[in-house]
Design an enzyme around this catalytic site. Structure first.
Site, mmCIF file in Angstrom:
data_model
loop_
_atom_site.group_PDB
_atom_site.id
_atom_site.type_symbol
_atom_site.label_atom_id
_atom_site.label_comp_id
_atom_site.label_asym_id
_atom_site.label_seq_id
_atom_site.Cartn_x
_atom_site.Cartn_y
_atom_site.Cartn_z
ATOM 1 N N CYS A 121 0.683 -1.167 -0.137
ATOM 2 C CA CYS A 121 0.321 -0.298 0.058
ATOM 3 C C CYS A 121 0.879 1.664 -0.137
ATOM 4 C CB CYS A 121 -0.552 0.434 1.327
ATOM 5 S SG CYS A 121 -1.791 -1.485 0.998
ATOM 6 N N HIS A 254 -3.146 7.219 2.796
ATOM 7 C CA HIS A 254 -3.425 5.841 2.003
ATOM 8 C C HIS A 254 -5.177 5.374 2.386
ATOM 9 C CE1 HIS A 254 -4.282 1.554 0.897
ATOM 10 N NE2 HIS A 254 -4.005 1.814 2.342
ATOM 11 N N ASN A 284 -9.709 -0.185 0.153
ATOM 12 C CA ASN A 284 -8.787 0.056 -0.003
ATOM 13 C C ASN A 284 -8.476 -0.784 -1.151
ATOM 14 O OD1 ASN A 284 -6.021 -0.351 0.836
ATOM 15 N ND2 ASN A 284 -5.938 -1.281 3.116
HETATM 16 O O1 UT7 Z 1 -3.370 -0.879 3.950
HETATM 17 C C1 UT7 Z 1 -3.277 -1.177 4.928
HETATM 18 C C2 UT7 Z 1 -3.932 -2.627 5.396
HETATM 19 N N1 UT7 Z 1 -5.220 -2.616 6.620
HETATM 20 C C3 UT7 Z 1 -5.347 -1.808 7.156
HETATM 21 O O2 UT7 Z 1 -5.284 -0.959 7.412
HETATM 22 C C4 UT7 Z 1 -6.181 -2.698 8.447
HETATM 23 C C5 UT7 Z 1 -6.206 -2.031 9.447
HETATM 24 N N2 UT7 Z 1 -7.404 -2.371 10.225
HETATM 25 C C6 UT7 Z 1 -8.644 -1.956 10.531
HETATM 26 O O3 UT7 Z 1 -9.092 -1.156 9.939
HETATM 27 C C7 UT7 Z 1 -9.355 -3.099 11.609
HETATM 28 O O4 UT7 Z 1 -8.592 -3.556 12.227
HETATM 29 C C8 UT7 Z 1 -10.349 -3.772 11.179
HETATM 30 C C9 UT7 Z 1 -11.358 -2.860 10.271
HETATM 31 C C10 UT7 Z 1 -9.803 -4.863 10.019
HETATM 32 C C11 UT7 Z 1 -11.191 -4.749 12.500
HETATM 33 O O5 UT7 Z 1 -11.801 -3.262 12.802
HETATM 34 P P1 UT7 Z 1 -11.025 -3.922 14.518
HETATM 35 O O6 UT7 Z 1 -11.776 -3.080 15.439
HETATM 36 O O7 UT7 Z 1 -10.406 -4.157 14.552
HETATM 37 O O8 UT7 Z 1 -12.044 -5.033 14.887
HETATM 38 P P2 UT7 Z 1 -11.302 -6.718 14.724
HETATM 39 O O9 UT7 Z 1 -10.799 -7.183 14.609
HETATM 40 O O10 UT7 Z 1 -11.053 -6.349 16.820
HETATM 41 O O11 UT7 Z 1 -12.517 -7.224 15.012
HETATM 42 C C12 UT7 Z 1 -13.328 -7.109 16.126
HETATM 43 C C13 UT7 Z 1 -14.507 -8.656 16.463
HETATM 44 C C14 UT7 Z 1 -14.325 -9.710 16.551
HETATM 45 O O12 UT7 Z 1 -15.152 -10.660 17.043
HETATM 46 P P3 UT7 Z 1 -15.369 -11.207 18.371
HETATM 47 O O13 UT7 Z 1 -14.043 -11.829 18.395
HETATM 48 O O14 UT7 Z 1 -15.185 -9.670 19.033
HETATM 49 O O15 UT7 Z 1 -16.667 -11.935 18.770
HETATM 50 C C15 UT7 Z 1 -14.137 -10.636 15.074
HETATM 51 O O16 UT7 Z 1 -14.385 -12.159 14.701
HETATM 52 O O17 UT7 Z 1 -15.284 -8.043 14.881
HETATM 53 C C16 UT7 Z 1 -15.678 -9.402 14.284
HETATM 54 N N3 UT7 Z 1 -15.089 -9.414 13.014
HETATM 55 C C17 UT7 Z 1 -16.448 -9.279 11.448
HETATM 56 N N4 UT7 Z 1 -17.136 -9.170 12.056
HETATM 57 C C18 UT7 Z 1 -18.420 -8.168 11.570
HETATM 58 C C19 UT7 Z 1 -14.391 -9.602 12.346
HETATM 59 N N5 UT7 Z 1 -15.114 -8.855 10.752
HETATM 60 C C20 UT7 Z 1 -15.873 -8.946 10.613
HETATM 61 C C21 UT7 Z 1 -16.451 -9.179 9.776
HETATM 62 N N6 UT7 Z 1 -18.067 -8.218 9.774
HETATM 63 N N7 UT7 Z 1 -16.237 -8.169 8.441
#
Ligand code: UT7
Length: 327
Positions: A121, A254, A284
């Site tokens: 990225c 980004h 993204n």
């Molecule tokens: O170019 C660089 C590339 N990537 C990025 O910039 C991404 C950076 N990270 C992020 O943007 C965030 O970490 C995410 C958007 C990926 C995730 O947000 P988060 O607030 O960090 O959530 P999390 O990963 O801690 O997940 C929270 C909950 C989990 O459930 P439990 O374990 O709390 O029950 C996940 O299983 O959300 C669940 N979850 C979802 N639920 C519904 C994860 N993905 C999904 C989904 N829909 N798509």
């Protein structure tokens, strides 16, 4: 590196932009029909509402060529006027030749050298930094830098933690030698020891794919790292150019997640009304996201000649970097 305005100094300046998004739009509601997710979750965690998906047979080079043609039109240049093409991509058409060589052929840019840059990225910012040195040295005159990606082919559509976040698209800029300041300062960083938090581990060996050929991401770790490094590298380039965040007219980060963009703006001290955000309708698009955002804001009249534009990228590697531009 800082570019100083000394007599006879050649600057590298962006003179036009172009972009292309595939026709097919995949909304959050569409996604929730085949993945365990919801529009509410995706919007609240990332700000994303929809993304574009390339058609079968539509390659990264095809997206890149469409964006490049629009940038060439804006510059009033023919493909044969270009002497270098750099494509930033993590989703090349094939292992080799480079996507840049395929773009060179499809464009008919027969006078151009061509190569790809792989910095995930951060690829567009890495490309600006490299091309800046090549143009400012006097060796190259008219350069196309293109960020182009088809992440829809490397995400696992069963992994809700990643597939909801990415999209396909391409953005391009034409850069040329200029007596007026253009690229003011660039700074690049990498930390390969953090490569496990975002990667595609699969690789081809002896005709066999070893490892998972899909995006793996530790979302929270990437989030934390991105927020830490983006504002810092912006401050590095600002200091190199003897400027401060209050001088920034437009922050073009980004486009991964609105929460990362907001946090970066806050840390840097740049208000949301000076920040270009396109992630809501594109997801993204990795190396394509910054040139897509530049093209959007240049075409709708927000970014104007003479303004200070701070671009900043972050991504797998781990890589990050910033290019500070006088538009
Ligand atoms: O170019 C660089 C590339 N990537 C990025 O910039 C991404 C950076 N990270 C992020 O943007 C965030 O970490 C995410 C958007 C990926 C995730 O947000 P988060 O607030 O960090 O959530 P999390 O990963 O801690 O997940 C929270 C909950 C989990 O459930 P439990 O374990 O709390 O029950 C996940 O299983 O959300 C669940 N979850 C979802 N639920 C519904 C994860 N993905 C999904 C989904 N829909 N798509």
């Amino acid at each position: 590196m800082l570019q100083r305005a000394t007599p006879g100094h050649v600057f590298t300046k962006i003179i036009s932009t172009g972009s292309y998004l595939p026709d097919k739009i995949l909304t959050n509601d569409d996604l929730s029909k085949f993945v365990d997710t919801s529009d509410e979750w995706i919007r609240s965690r990332s700000g994303i509402q929809s993304r574009h998906i390339a058609a079968d047979g539509e390659e990264t080079s095809d997206l890149a060529v469409m964006a490049a043609k629009r940038a060439l039109d804006g510059a009033g240049l023919a493909a044969t006027d270009i002497d270098l093409i750099v494509v930033a991509t993590t989703t090349p058409d094939v292992v080799f030749p480079s996507t840049a060589c395929i773009v060179q052929d499809k464009l008919g840019a027969k006078n151009a050298a061509a190569f790809d840059i792989q910095a995930v990225c951060s690829g567009f910012v890495y490309s600006l930094a490299v091309v800046d040195k090549m143009v400012a040295s006097g060796a190259y005159k008219n350069v196309l830098v293109i960020g182009a990606e088809v992440y829809s082919r490397i995400v696992n559509w069963k992994d809700r933690g990643t597939c909801v976040l990415f999209g396909d698209g391409a953005g391009a800029v034409v850069l040329t030698q200029s007596k007026e300041p253009g690229i003011l300062a660039t700074k690049l960083h990498a930390d390969g020891s953090r490569r496990s938090i975002l990667n595609v581990p699969g690789h081809v060996r002896n005709g066999v794919v070893y490892g998972d050929p899909y995006v793996h991401m530790d979302g929270p770790a990437v989030f934390k790292m991105a927020v830490q490094v983006m504002a810092d590298v912006c401050n590095e380039t600002l200091a190199m150019a003897n400027l401060t965040a209050s001088d920034i007219d437009w922050l073009v980060p980004h486009q991964a997640n609105v929460r990362i963009i907001d946090a970066t703006g806050k840390r840097l001290g740049v208000s949301p009304d000076k920040t270009i955000v396109t992630v809501q309708g594109q997801g993204n698009t990795s190396a394509a996201s910054i040139p897509l955002a530049l093209d959007t804001a240049a075409r709708d009249g927000r970014i104007k000649a003479g303004q200070l534009v701070q671009t900043v990228g972050v991504g797998g590697g781990f890589t990050w970097g910033s290019a500070l531009l006088r538009w």
